[in-house]
Write an enzyme that holds these catalytic residues in place. Structure first.
Site, PDB file in Angstrom:
ATOM      1  N   LYS A  93       0.618  -1.565  -0.391  1.00  0.00           N
ATOM      2  CA  LYS A  93      -0.017   0.090   0.125  1.00  0.00           C
ATOM      3  C   LYS A  93       0.655   1.131  -0.223  1.00  0.00           C
ATOM      4  CE  LYS A  93      -3.831  -2.614   1.053  1.00  0.00           C
ATOM      5  NZ  LYS A  93      -3.657  -3.654   1.255  1.00  0.00           N
ATOM      6  N   ARG A  94       1.961   1.389  -0.637  1.00  0.00           N
ATOM      7  CA  ARG A  94       2.884   1.995  -0.804  1.00  0.00           C
ATOM      8  C   ARG A  94       2.318   3.303  -2.015  1.00  0.00           C
ATOM      9  NH1 ARG A  94       4.338  -0.979   2.651  1.00  0.00           N
ATOM     10  NH2 ARG A  94       7.213  -0.870   3.046  1.00  0.00           N
TER      11      ARG A  94
END
Lengths: 299, 299
Positions: A93-94
């Site tokens: 989830k960057r």
């Protein structure tokens, strides 16, 4: 890994299963804790027991980061152990400003050999695009997630302004001096859609169906038909089957396309099928049950 | 660190400067590359040269993850070196379903001694709340970011339905049998606001002004007055001064409140002020200039 290679694996194994390696040191069998690297030892046993039944593994980075340097080492060993046959997803989830996303892409695509990374869309195009610049690597953008918090923003209504520009040809009267021209007509239309729909339609233009997927939670089955209309050819990574309660049957019926187009992730229901010495054997049984069900849905 | 402790540091040092340790191994002076841990050696020199001029350090996790296990080691050493006096921010942009966010919180607040972590709001309340459960630790939620991509979703208009419930007392006619009652009246009002405004007003209810901040980019100065109206008492972490072009003067005038309420981050303009042997000395000069300008704005 290319889309063609992924699809070949799916039809060869008759499976679109992704096994989620959410490996929590407090939940793995206690006899593994005396190993020098218990997390890797657990992962290796799970991988050896399930690799012919799934086409993908997903490493949830939080579980590794919680252990600090040792966890990061276990993650690197695990992704290297996986080899070339499976689609290796960093569920991380960057997403950040361009020069920072560049470095996240380097971390997961160069320093480690992942094929794909999950990406949060909030910061927009320049936060996602760096993940799309690496050959045969994928960005998996959050679309509609499986959790309750999806109602807070993803399922809120937005106003979308669509501008259509129409160029018309010169219109002339028979008397040349009376001629007039209309070069361009702009029509603004406002319509309403959910934020997640805007993310799908906007982000799908940033990449191709060969380097961009979306995360669509299995618990959001009511929206799947609509989602398929918006993004008819994209692959979806679908978490939320198993512990979170989504239906494999329903999402397969609603979202499958001619080259499958879905990867369904199961984490806890496979890797913690047993907490005892037989954990790998029981994980295989659980994965086998999912694979057989998937085989019955695959067209 | 509590808000009171942070504010005390700000007035003691006459500075609301956060130094961003975006340490890129390809940009640090070449003579450091022969050190066993060049990134930590660089960070230590920068910290020693600037610690009396700033109240906070921000570690951008991407720069460390790009180096793999060695980078994670350098991050851990750096945050431990910082000690208790500074507000230690992990600029990590994390956020996932509850059980996963729990582990990110553990990674940055327990395994490593950060005071705060930046968090992406897309997945809603249950993705942020785990970061608010740790005593004297902070979640810094993305509000309006400094990059061009802020236009893609953050600055798009949403429809917000506000429901007001009014309870009215029983109204009675003089003839008791003719009595009637209105228990409750519900009034729905629709209004329009930007997505980022919804994030500010919604997320500000998840925590307090003592454990939740917002990221507001310095390049968004036009919106600062409005943002202060929406969240009058929250601290903001403001990146985008320096290399990204935001004005320290303008944001200080528009966003400062009686206990300051802003932390302004500068990364590249300080840590890469010189690429030579005098990098720490030049970093000090750059930090000093920011601190002196801040001193002139502090009320």
């Amino acid at each position: 890994m290319t889309r063609q290679q992924l699809v070949e694996q799916i039809y060869k194994k008759k499976s679109y299963l992704c096994v989620g390696l959410d490996t929590d040191i407090s939940k793995i069998p206690r006899h593994l804790l005396s190993e020098p690297d218990p997390v890797f030892t657990f992962n290796k046993a799970i991988i050896d027991a399930t690799k012919d039944l799934c086409v993908s593994y997903k490493i949830n980075t939080a579980f590794y980061e919680a252990l600090g340097v040792k966890g990061w080492e276990a993650m690197e060993r695990t992704v290297r152990y996986l080899g070339e046959e499976h689609f290796k997803i960093a569920d991380a989830k960057r997403g950040d400003i361009g020069n920072t996303s560049d470095l996240y892409a380097k971390a997961f695509f160069e320093t480690m050999p992942f094929d794909a990374i999950t990406v949060a869309p909030y910061m927009g195009e320049d936060s996602v695009r760096p993940f799309l610049q690496h050959k045969n690597k994928w960005a998996i953008v959050l679309g509609l997630t499986s959790n309750k918090g999806a109602n807070d923003f993803e399922l809120k209504q937005m106003i979308v302004r669509q501008t259509t520009e129409t160029t018309r040809e010169e219109i002339k009267d028979s008397n040349e001096d009376a001629g007039y021209r209309i070069d361009e007509v702009t029509i603004d239309t406002n319509y309403v859609s959910f934020l997640y729909e805007q993310v799908l339609s906007t982000a799908s233009k940033w990449g191709t169906t060969g380097n961009l997927m979306f995360v669509i939670g299995a618990t959001q089955a009511n929206e799947f038909t609509n989602i398929r209309k918006l993004t008819p050819d994209h692959f979806y990574l679908v978490p939320g089957v198993g512990a979170q309660g989504g239906s494999l049957k329903e999402i397969s019926e609603k979202a499958m396309i001619k080259d499958c187009g879905i990867l369904v992730n199961v984490s806890r229901a496979i890797i913690y099928a047993s907490g005892k010495n037989d954990f790998a054997e029981k994980a295989r049984e659980a994965a086998k049950a999912y694979q057989q069900e998937m085989n019955s849905y695959l067209k």
